[in-house]
Enzyme design. Structure first.
Site, PDB file in Angstrom:
ATOM      1  N   HIS A  33       0.840  -1.205   0.000  1.00 26.04           N
ATOM      2  CA  HIS A  33       0.000   0.000   0.000  1.00 26.04           C
ATOM      3  C   HIS A  33       0.874   1.254   0.000  1.00 26.04           C
ATOM      4  O   HIS A  33       0.578   2.219  -0.696  1.00 26.04           O
ATOM      5  CB  HIS A  33      -0.938  -0.006   1.216  1.00 26.04           C
ATOM      6  CG  HIS A  33      -1.967  -1.095   1.141  1.00 26.04           C
ATOM      7  ND1 HIS A  33      -3.285  -0.864   0.842  1.00 26.04           N
ATOM      8  CD2 HIS A  33      -1.850  -2.442   1.287  1.00 26.04           C
ATOM      9  CE1 HIS A  33      -3.939  -2.018   0.814  1.00 26.04           C
ATOM     10  NE2 HIS A  33      -3.094  -2.986   1.094  1.00 26.04           N
ATOM     11  N   ASP A  62      -6.543   5.490   1.188  1.00 27.28           N
ATOM     12  CA  ASP A  62      -6.358   4.074   0.895  1.00 27.28           C
ATOM     13  C   ASP A  62      -7.688   3.324   0.793  1.00 27.28           C
ATOM     14  O   ASP A  62      -8.639   3.594   1.535  1.00 27.28           O
ATOM     15  CB  ASP A  62      -5.497   3.444   2.003  1.00 27.28           C
ATOM     16  CG  ASP A  62      -4.993   2.071   1.616  1.00 27.28           C
ATOM     17  OD1 ASP A  62      -3.887   1.990   1.069  1.00 27.28           O
ATOM     18  OD2 ASP A  62      -5.722   1.083   1.839  1.00 27.28           O
ATOM     19  N   ASP A  98      -6.303 -11.207  -3.463  1.00 22.01           N
ATOM     20  CA  ASP A  98      -6.629 -10.856  -4.842  1.00 22.01           C
ATOM     21  C   ASP A  98      -5.719 -11.537  -5.869  1.00 22.01           C
ATOM     22  O   ASP A  98      -5.866 -11.323  -7.067  1.00 22.01           O
ATOM     23  CB  ASP A  98      -6.484  -9.327  -5.009  1.00 22.01           C
ATOM     24  CG  ASP A  98      -5.083  -8.849  -4.599  1.00 22.01           C
ATOM     25  OD1 ASP A  98      -4.354  -9.606  -3.939  1.00 22.01           O
ATOM     26  OD2 ASP A  98      -4.725  -7.709  -4.952  1.00 22.01           O
TER      27      ASP A  98
END
Ligand code: UDP
Length: 461
Positions: free
Chosen positions: A19, A116, A376
């Site tokens: 991130h 985020d 993911d």
């Protein structure tokens, strides 16, 4: 420029290198587009790697205003086995009320706020009071985002059909859906449930991707095929690796790569936070030796780099260490992945398909053998294989589902390294990636348009 005419963008990343890195690259991109940037950094970071990167960023970009956001520590009674990065997502969410005074005190006045993807709901009411547009940076693929945004239209995960159809995008087999979604009350699952219905309240979504890689998903998202009221999705990628990310690697592994023939090395790395089990690590080492290829392998046996890690001899066993010596280099330290992928000796990448790794490989034109582990990553692996510059082994399962044997790994590595069509396609994807950030490319157009919008806000204040 007078302070009143400055376009000022605040950025708020969440926990983990997956991130933080894209947020810092976005910050560099905005600076290049003449924006003043404030970076709000949740403290403490979960890993040492995050703290080191922030320090290097600050030295390279002294004009970027870094503001610390002290997060209320996670609950004492959480199970110790819980993922430390997910726990920190939850802690940042719980601390979001502390953001109001930080944002209110920023000067010159803000023109935009980008935060985020893991913080959507709790930060939304705060962003809403700012009187400027607010966006999220979605740190995965546009294809994953299509699943995320379509999620509220699906039945409860426990009753998912065998194949989940995302209109206009793709059909996802149940086996590729992030496993924590199937676990009642998981942090990840709750975050999905709470946040995805709120996407329509944002002014836009930034994704580190580009047309040449995800044209179908981007078109479906922006034409309302997935969710009608979705805000614009901006393909602002590929985010280009920056100078400040370079680490002093004391020679290795770059000097080792310098000594290898062009296009001969397979690079193996599972990102910043995926630790394989010891049995799997040893099978992977065996597979790499069996492949007959030269290899550079980053081994990780702990999720967080603050924990003690075992030495290589103990982890791999002396026999394997000996067999590796002939053609391989194994490291346990943080490496400069972007520089490695851009090295002329590297021909292929065994990757968990974390999205940053995928984009970095695309940027360098390196074919991927995908071995998705969590979250993911199967959906990202599918993006790569559909685009024709990578393959992934669907029967290798999720992290810990089974121990994949060295024979299978060796064969798969050999095939990927010898596959000419993957290489040809990877070079085309690299060209598309470079076009996206040049004049008239998707990233440049998106950034210019956004800056024009933000400038109007500055004038109206
Ligand atoms: N990375 C790196 N050196 C390492 C391990 C990882 O530079 O030794 C970087 C990698 O280049 C990428 C990020 O860490 O930018 C990992 O993000 P990704 O989305 O690929 O996976 P995650 O770590 O979030 O699972």
């Amino acid at each position: 420029m007078s302070p009143a005419s400055v376009v000022h963008v605040a950025l708020l990343p969440s926990a983990g290198m997956g991130h933080l890195t894209p947020f810092l690259r976005l910050a560099a991109l905005l600076v290049r587009h003449h924006c003043h940037v404030t970076l709000i950094t949740p403290q403490p970071t979960v890993s040492k790697a995050e703290q080191h990167l922030l320090t290097r960023f600050q030295s390279s970009f002294p004009d970027v205003n870094q503001v610390q956001f002290h997060v209320v520590p996670p609950d004492e009674d959480v199970p110790s086995a819980a993922d430390p990065f997910f726990l920190q997502f939850a802690a940042i969410r719980r601390s979001s009320h502390l953001l109001s005074p930080i944002l209110a005190s920023l000067s010159p006045p803000l023109s935009a706020f980008v935060y985020d993807m893991t913080l959507i709901s709790p930060v939304l009411p705060i962003a809403n009071t700012l009187g400027v547009p607010y966006y999220i940076l979605f740190t995965s693929s546009a294809t994953m985002f299509s699943f995320y945004s379509y999620f509220p239209s699906l039945p409860a995960p426990q009753s998912f059909p065998d194949v989940v159809e995302i209109p206009g995008v793709l059909a996802i087999p149940k086996s590729s859906i992030p496993p924590p979604l199937m676990i009642p009350n998981s942090i990840f699952g709750n975050l999905f449930k709470e946040d995805s219905p709120k996407l329509t309240k944002l002014h836009g979504v930034f994704i580190n991707t580009f047309e040449g890689l995800e044209a179908v998903s981007l078109e479906a998202l922006n034409c309302g095929k997935v969710v009608k009221e979705l805000p614009p999705v901006y393909p602002v990628g590929p985010f280009v690796p920056c100078e400040f990310e370079k680490v002093d690697q004391k020679g290795a592994p770059l000097t080792w790569l310098d000594d290898q023939p062009d296009g001969s090395v397979v690079y193996v790395c599972f990102g910043s936070r995926t630790a394989l089990g010891r049995d799997q690590i040893r099978e992977l080492g065996d597979g790499l030796v069996r492949s007959g290829c030269r290899f550079l392998w980053v081994v990780k046996d702990k999720k967080v780099d603050k924990e003690d890690e075992e030495g290589l001899d103990g982890l791999l066993g002396e026999e394997l260490v000996e067999r590796i010596k002939e053609k391989g280099l194994v490291v346990k330290e943080w490496v400069d992945q972007s520089e490695i992928l851009g090295h002329k000796a590297v021909r292929g990448f065994v990757s968990h398909c974390g999205w940053n790794s995928v984009i970095e490989a695309a940027w360098c034109g390196v074919p991927i053998l995908g071995w998705p582990q969590i979250g993911d990553q199967k959906i990202n692996a599918e993006v790569v294989s559909k685009s024709g510059w990578g393959v992934w082994k669907k029967d290798w399962g999720w992290e810990g589902e089974r121990v994949v044997k060295g024979e299978e790994i060796g064969e798969a590595v050999k095939e990927m390294m010898n596959n000419e069509s993957l290489k040809i396609r990877a070079v085309q994807v690299k060209e598309d990636a470079r076009k996206a950030i040049s004049v008239g490319g998707g990233c440049e157009i998106a950034l210019q348009n956004l800056r024009e919008e933000w400038k109007k806000i500055v004038k109206n204040i």
